[in-house]
Design a protein around this motif. Structure first.
Motif, PDB file in Angstrom:
ATOM      1  N   LYS A  91       0.805  -1.222   0.000  1.00  0.00           N
ATOM      2  CA  LYS A  91       0.000   0.000   0.000  1.00  0.00           C
ATOM      3  C   LYS A  91       0.842   1.278   0.000  1.00  0.00           C
ATOM      4  O   LYS A  91       0.310   2.367  -0.212  1.00  0.00           O
ATOM      5  N   ILE A 525      -9.522  -0.018  -7.097  1.00  0.00           N
ATOM      6  CA  ILE A 525      -8.621   0.869  -6.368  1.00  0.00           C
ATOM      7  C   ILE A 525      -8.572   0.486  -4.894  1.00  0.00           C
ATOM      8  O   ILE A 525      -7.497   0.453  -4.284  1.00  0.00           O
ATOM      9  N   GLN A 528      -6.131  -3.957  -2.808  1.00  0.00           N
ATOM     10  CA  GLN A 528      -4.702  -3.738  -3.016  1.00  0.00           C
ATOM     11  C   GLN A 528      -4.004  -5.039  -3.381  1.00  0.00           C
ATOM     12  O   GLN A 528      -3.981  -6.000  -2.616  1.00  0.00           O
ATOM     13  N   TRP A 559       1.085   1.464  -5.595  1.00  0.00           N
ATOM     14  CA  TRP A 559       0.736   2.690  -4.893  1.00  0.00           C
ATOM     15  C   TRP A 559       1.923   3.202  -4.082  1.00  0.00           C
ATOM     16  O   TRP A 559       2.620   2.438  -3.426  1.00  0.00           O
ATOM     17  N   THR A 562      -1.041   5.403   0.726  1.00  0.00           N
ATOM     18  CA  THR A 562      -2.452   5.101   0.962  1.00  0.00           C
ATOM     19  C   THR A 562      -2.919   5.888   2.179  1.00  0.00           C
ATOM     20  O   THR A 562      -2.236   5.907   3.207  1.00  0.00           O
ATOM     21  N   ARG A 577      -5.438   6.716  -2.700  1.00  0.00           N
ATOM     22  CA  ARG A 577      -4.153   6.083  -3.026  1.00  0.00           C
ATOM     23  C   ARG A 577      -3.436   6.940  -4.064  1.00  0.00           C
ATOM     24  O   ARG A 577      -4.057   7.424  -5.021  1.00  0.00           O
ATOM     25  N   ARG A 578      -2.139   7.084  -3.863  1.00  0.00           N
ATOM     26  CA  ARG A 578      -1.327   7.884  -4.789  1.00  0.00           C
ATOM     27  C   ARG A 578      -0.454   6.985  -5.638  1.00  0.00           C
ATOM     28  O   ARG A 578       0.265   6.126  -5.132  1.00  0.00           O
ATOM     29  N   HIS A 579      -0.520   7.201  -6.947  1.00  0.00           N
ATOM     30  CA  HIS A 579       0.348   6.526  -7.912  1.00  0.00           C
ATOM     31  C   HIS A 579       1.153   7.608  -8.616  1.00  0.00           C
ATOM     32  O   HIS A 579       0.613   8.389  -9.413  1.00  0.00           O
ATOM     33  N   TRP A 583      -3.467  11.224  -7.487  1.00  0.00           N
ATOM     34  CA  TRP A 583      -4.268  10.630  -6.415  1.00  0.00           C
ATOM     35  C   TRP A 583      -5.546  10.035  -6.995  1.00  0.00           C
ATOM     36  O   TRP A 583      -6.207  10.642  -7.850  1.00  0.00           O
TER      37      TRP A 583
END
Length: 647
Positions: A91, A525, A528, A559, A562, A577-579, A583
């Motif tokens: 995460k 999303i 995980q 990710w 989280t 969650r940030r990729h 976000w």
């Protein structure tokens, strides 16, 4: 996996002879007290002054000594631990772990010593036992026959638990497989469904706003997988070892370790909100990689014919169809499920793999783990349980470009089953194969320990949505609960974002899916796992709105961060969650009424315009543009069994 930087600072060392020892978290909000009274060792946990765990037993029994009674506190040592590491399969891509450590030495009535180590970070407690060599002629090995380790929650605590199954029951005698139904807000005194206690992880609601998540991590071939007993009014919940009937009755229920040697970590995450429960990384913080990856393993998405088309789809032409589907969607993988060995054949799988690679897709292959532990009939069988055959099989897979395996139907939590998991993973790494497990136990820190490990099922997953209407009805409950327990501790291969409206190949018959399209999209999303199944079907390419297809083509699976935004287990959940720099805020609603929420989103800029996916009256996705207000908030509506996505 990137290079780990580990810094262990042994500071403030002291040796004391008091009967009570205390260690606090770096921010001093969480406190663990350890004491020995009348020969019994106990620990307790407070958070912000609230009692999260009442005095609970410590100790274990072994063939070289009993460390549950007649104990004395011989000494203690404190230190600080700092660890910084990067990952790609959980995460969060980076962790800065800081904890205060307390090592307590306990001596039993015969003067033999055992060390209990506690690591206490701001919201997490982890502890384990270490048996020591007592003298030169003492045994150098030990059999751990049981643990006194217990967890006493305050009166009035409610539970979110999944029962441990009886062994050698269910379909083709494949249980236990961590695939039972969770309860929500149940009283502690309610007996477990099968009388065998509960599988990890276990979630508890303490008082008005307290939360406790209990699990274990660091289980290797060197120990058994444990679970919790039924509740006892005096002891609370205790650590329970595997059942004798697991693995078709073969193997011991005990754990064998070298001496000196340590047990896995028991983990306890606490907080006065659900934020630390959702965001915890303790499963990975206290373990280390066991070997180096042979290559950089690639995350991604996969198509899967079996979920809706079932066994008959494991033929050459149908797999070509799903390879083409993966290529159209830009997905990295296609999973060829059970029976390919007889319905396609090894030679044709080689052709299929070559075809897939020309389309920019790689194959994952299904295998049965079976030797003799259950009756699951699907093949390939007798390939993964034998070291010689397994090596030959994996060499063949590497030669033809296979990139991963999904191994199904394991026999329980005995130590020799844990050995099989580890052997499969280690051998697969030698041949550049990633591994997903199904019909299996909970992974316990494995994403960090085994660099080619991806995820495990260990949950009543999406195939059941296909099998029964009851499971389809329960899907919203399940997927709004797992971010707080099952998926909070480890990657979860749920098995597919389902976009068919009907659970059938023609999308016109059998029972319907009970969720909206945005619910399913958002679930991709909130669930995980670094290799995510998107169970899109060929017919969906012409049936779904373009806005949905565009989103499904762009789903990330890894990710960097989280954050918990809002929710309650089994009712609704909103996660961010940030990729990279983007976000994704995803929400699911399991309630029968529409849910209107004002979401505080500090990661977004006030005045920023973002995309908002919401459900229209027909249950399809509608894309709007919304602005973040001056307070950094956005208002959303989630329909019953619906969802929302902001990005």
């Amino acid at each position: 996996m990137k290079k780990t930087v580990f810094l262990f600072l042994a500071l403030c060392t002291s040796i004391v002879l008091q009967a009570t020892e205390t260690v606090s978290s770096p921010n001093r909000r969480l406190t663990v007290s350890v004491q020995v009274e009348q020969g019994v060792a106990q620990y307790s946990i407070q958070y912000d002054g609230q009692q999260m765990l009442m005095p609970s037993r410590l100790g274990l029994t072994s063939n070289i000594g009993d460390f549950t009674q007649d104990l004395t506190l011989k000494g203690s040592k404190t230190s600080q631990v700092e660890k910084r590491y990067d990952m790609t399969r959980t995460k969060a891509s980076h962790s800065d772990y800081k904890a205060n450590q307390l090592e307590v030495t306990l001596a039993n009535g015969k003067g033999h010593n055992m060390v209990v180590t506690f690591l206490v970070s701001d919201n997490d407690v982890a502890y384990r036992y270490t048996l020591l060599r007592q003298q030169k002629d003492n045994p150098k090995t030990a059999v751990i026959t049981g643990e006194a380790s217990s967890f006493r929650l305050p009166d009035g605590t409610t539970t979110f638990l999944s029962p441990q199954s009886k062994s050698m029951v269910g379909w083709e005698r494949t249980k236990p497989s961590y695939e039972e139904v969770y309860s929500a807000d149940a009283p502690m005194a309610r007996p477990s469904q099968f009388g065998e206690g509960y599988v990890f992880p276990t979630l508890f609601h303490v008082g008005i706003d307290g939360w406790v998540l209990i699990s274990e991590t660091g289980v290797t071939s060197g120990y058994v997988g444990s679970h919790l007993s039924d509740f006892d009014a005096v002891k609370g919940y205790t650590i329970a070892f595997p059942m004798a009937g697991e693995l078709n009755g073969l193997g011991s229920t005990f754990a064998g370790i070298p001496v000196p040697g340590s047990t896995p970590w028991r983990t306890i995450t606490v907080g006065n909100s659900l934020k630390p429960i959702v965001e915890t990384t303790v499963s990975y913080d206290v373990v280390e990689p066991l070997y180096q990856p042979t290559q950089a393993y690639k995350p991604g998405r996969y198509t899967w014919s079996w979920l809706i088309w079932q066994d008959n789809s494991c033929n050459y032409q149908d797999q070509v169809t799903f390879i083409d589907l993966a290529a159209t969607m830009g997905y990295e993988y296609c999973l060829v499920d059970a029976l390919w060995d007889v319905q396609i054949g090894y030679d044709k799988v080689e052709e299929l793999s070559a075809y897939a690679q020309k389309k920019g897709v790689n194959l994952l292959l299904w295998y049965n783990s079976n030797g003799c532990e259950n009756d699951a009939p699907q093949g390939p069988r007798h390939k993964m349980d034998n070291a010689i055959v397994r090596d030959q099989e994996m060499a063949w897979m590497k030669k033809i470009g296979i990139k991963g395996i999904k191994v199904d139907f394991f026999g329980g939590d005995k130590q020799q089953v844990m050995q099989l998991y580890e052997d499969i993973l280690y051998d697969a790494n030698r041949y550049g194969l990633q591994v997903i497990f199904h019909g299996c136990t909970l992974p316990r820190g494995w994403e960090r320990m085994y660099p080619n490990y991806v995820a495990s099922e260990a949950v009543l997953a999406s195939e059941n949505v296909f099998f029964t209407e009851d499971a389809a009805i329960r899907e919203p409950f399940d997927l709004t609960l797992h971010p707080f327990c099952r998926n909070a501790t480890a990657a979860m291969d749920w098995g597919g974002t389902i976009m068919n409206r009907y659970m059938s190949r023609d999308n016109k018959s059998r029972h319907t899916r009970k969720t909206t399209d945005v619910f399913e999209m958002a679930a991709s999303i909130t669930i995980q796992t670094s290799i995510q199944c998107v169970a899109i079907q060929p017919n969906n390419l012409t049936e779904l709105p373009q806005v949905e297809l565009d989103f499904l083509k762009s789903i990330p699976t890894t990710w960097d961060e989280t954050r918990y935004i809002d929710g309650y287990p089994g009712k609704y959940v909103v996660l961010a969650r940030r990729h990279g720099n983007e976000w994704y805020i995803a929400g699911l609603n399991a309630e029968s009424q529409a849910k209107k929420l004002t979401l505080a989103l500090p990661m977004l800029q006030p005045g920023q315009t973002i995309s908002y996916y919401t459900d229209n009256k027909e249950g399809y996705a509608e894309l709007r543009q919304v602005k973040v207000d001056k307070k950094g908030q956005v208002k959303v509506v989630m329909q019953p069994n619906g969802g929302c996505i902001l990005k």
